[in-house]
Write an enzyme that holds these catalytic residues in place. Structure first.
Site, short mmCIF file in Angstrom:
data_model
loop_
_atom_site.label_atom_id
_atom_site.label_comp_id
_atom_site.label_asym_id
_atom_site.label_seq_id
_atom_site.Cartn_x
_atom_site.Cartn_y
_atom_site.Cartn_z
N LYS A 153 0.82 -1.22 0.00
CA LYS A 153 0.00 0.00 0.00
C LYS A 153 0.86 1.27 0.00
CE LYS A 153 -3.97 -2.04 2.41
NZ LYS A 153 -4.76 -2.04 3.66
N ALA A 200 -1.30 0.41 6.63
CA ALA A 200 -1.57 -0.73 7.51
C ALA A 200 -2.52 -1.71 6.83
CB ALA A 200 -2.18 -0.25 8.83
N ASP A 201 -2.45 -2.95 7.28
CA ASP A 201 -3.40 -3.96 6.83
C ASP A 201 -3.64 -4.92 7.99
OD1 ASP A 201 -4.75 -4.97 4.19
OD2 ASP A 201 -4.11 -6.75 5.28
N THR A 202 -4.90 -5.29 8.17
CA THR A 202 -5.28 -6.19 9.26
C THR A 202 -5.92 -7.44 8.68
OG1 THR A 202 -5.65 -4.32 10.75
CG2 THR A 202 -6.68 -6.41 11.37
N GLY A 205 -0.30 -5.49 10.12
CA GLY A 205 1.02 -5.07 9.64
C GLY A 205 0.98 -3.57 9.42
#
Length: 191
Positions: A57, A74-76, A111
Site C-alpha cells: 500500500k 496498515a493492513d489487518t 502489519g
C-alpha cells in the site's frame, strides 16, 4: 510538548477506525488513499501477509513524498488456524465467517509500514481473541444491524458483537480495531 519528530503525517487509509485511533495519539495528519490490489504470494505465512500488504500500500506514494512526510500504511487480517478470513461480500459470507469464529480462538494480525522518501520500517502486532458460542439469532442480528462488510473476519470488536461475544483477548485491543497504536507510538519515536 511534542511527542514525535516534526513530520507531516499521512495516513493512507479510508478506515474510519484507523483515523479515529491515530487521532487518539494527538497527531495532526492528513488522509490520502490510492487504490492498490491487495494480492499476496501463495504460500506466504499468515504472519507475513499483513506486513507485505502494508508495504504494498505504500508503494504508489514513495515517489511523491516530500522531505518531511511520514506515510503510515496498515493492513489487518483475521486468521482461524492457518486460514485467512477476508472481508465478507454477502450476508451469507458474514454469517459463515462468524459461525466459524464462534466458540473458538482466532488471531488478528496487523502489519504497519512507516515510509519516508529516505527509508521505511515495517512491524506487526498479533492479538488472540476468543468468542463465546454465539447463537444464530445473535449472529444474524449483528450482521443486519451493523453490516460488517468492510471488516476482515466480518466483525468489529468495538461493536455490539464484541461487547456480547468476546470472552477473552490477549494482546492489543486497538490492534483488533485495525491499528496497534501503542506499538505505533513507540515505532514512530524510534523512527
Amino acid at each position: 510538548m511534542k511527542w514525535f519528530p516534526e513530520y507531516n503525517f499521512i495516513l493512507a487509509s479510508k478506515s474510519p477506525r484507523r483515523q479515529q485511533l491515530l487521532k487518539s495519539l494527538d497527531i495532526d495528519f492528513t488522509v490520502q488513499t490510492k487504490e492498490v490490489e491487495e494480492v499476496y504470494p501463495a504460500g506466504m505465512s499468515k504472519e507475513q501477509v499483513p506486513v507485505f500488504l502494508a508495504e504494498l500500500k505504500a508503494q504508489p506514494f514513495i515517489k511523491e513524498l516530500a522531505d518531511k512526510d511520514l506515510l503510515i500504511t496498515a493492513d489487518t487480517i483475521v486468521c482461524l488456524g492457518d486460514e485467512i478470513l477476508g472481508k465478507p461480500e454477502t450476508f451469507q459470507d458474514a454469517l459463515e465467517m462468524i459461525q466459524n469464529l464462534s466458540g473458538k480462538e482466532h488471531q488478528v494480525i496487523t502489519g504497519v509500514c512507516l515510509t519516508t522518501n529516505q527509508k521505511s520500517k515495517s512491524f506487526s502486532s498479533l492479538t488472540n481473541v476468543v468468542f463465546k458460542k454465539l447463537t444464530l439469532e445473535e449472529i444474524e442480528y449483528y450482521i443486519q444491524a451493523y453490516e460488517p462488510y468492510d471488516k476482515a473476519g466480518a466483525y468489529g470488536i468495538q461493536e455490539w458483537i464484541g461487547a456480547i461475544g468476546i470472552t477473552s483477548i490477549e494482546g492489543s485491543f486497538y490492534n483488533v480495531m485495525g491499528l496497534p497504536i501503542q506499538k505505533l507510538y513507540e515505532q514512530i519515536q524510534r523512527f
